[in-house]
Motif scaffolding. Sequence first.
Motif, mmCIF file in Angstrom:
data_model
loop_
_atom_site.group_PDB
_atom_site.id
_atom_site.type_symbol
_atom_site.label_atom_id
_atom_site.label_comp_id
_atom_site.label_asym_id
_atom_site.label_seq_id
_atom_site.Cartn_x
_atom_site.Cartn_y
_atom_site.Cartn_z
ATOM 1 N N LYS A 46 -17.870 -2.872 -65.172
ATOM 2 C CA LYS A 46 -17.492 -2.003 -64.053
ATOM 3 C C LYS A 46 -16.109 -2.372 -63.506
ATOM 4 N N TYR A 102 -12.909 0.066 -63.454
ATOM 5 C CA TYR A 102 -12.200 0.307 -62.199
ATOM 6 C C TYR A 102 -10.696 0.073 -62.378
ATOM 7 N N GLU A 125 -14.132 6.239 -63.128
ATOM 8 C CA GLU A 125 -15.103 6.357 -62.045
ATOM 9 C C GLU A 125 -16.214 5.325 -62.211
ATOM 10 N N ILE A 126 -16.564 4.659 -61.113
ATOM 11 C CA ILE A 126 -17.681 3.725 -61.104
ATOM 12 C C ILE A 126 -18.503 3.983 -59.842
ATOM 13 N N LYS A 161 -17.564 -0.208 -56.381
ATOM 14 C CA LYS A 161 -16.185 -0.070 -55.920
ATOM 15 C C LYS A 161 -15.979 -0.838 -54.613
#
Length: 246
Positions: A208, A212, A217-218, A223
């Motif tokens: 992830k 990022y 998109e995560i 985030k």
Amino acid sequence: MEETIDEIVQWLQERVHEAGVNGLLVGLSGGLDSAVVAHLIQRAFPENSLGVMMPLNTKPQDMEHADKVIKSSGINGMTIDLTETHQIMYSTISDQLKQKNAFKEENDQLAGANLRARLRMSTLYTISAHYHYLVVGTDNASEWYTGYFTKYGDGGVDILPLVEFTKQEVREMGQYLGVPDDILSKKPSADLWEGQTDEDEMGTTYDKIDAYLKGEEIPEQDKEIIDKMHQSTAHKREPLKKFHRS
């Protein structure tokens, strides 16, 4: 990949010549990043590169993996056991803190873990002074962005060859360089305490973080974790603040 590796190797050689030293050394944990660095610095300086294993209540498997890296890379190796040194030093400090009623149980694990990282840094620089080598760091882009390293510990190095590469890119580099498969696939751990893993401690995954950093998109929760880590660790990436006379 060969072009990327050649570029890193040339950069390592330039840094050594620029500094007027003899070669390079790295601390070997048995993990992916230090394994890749070991292979890179051995390519740069086949006769003047050193991998230092520094067990400190370390799992036998990690030392087996570190030894595999010595063999797979062809780098020179050395082992310094810091278990007793850490025990004596931390117990001495803790005793004094307890006498001053300043010892905080909730800070005990992290304080002891950071001392481990800083003892290893001190060990590497003591060895480097005798070999006249530069100390090479193992932080990748994901660790650097999130500040997932100990200030003046594993962050206390001379040069960082992997800091522009995500964890996945480092893994791909390791595959190309011939890092053993069981190291490529193991869970990342800074060996700070028994059972510790990087991702459990961070609360998110390297996949992830990598996504990022690539602008993908995560989940919002991840985030927020990554942003918080980045902001709270800014002091680790910035130059030391100094007072300036007016």
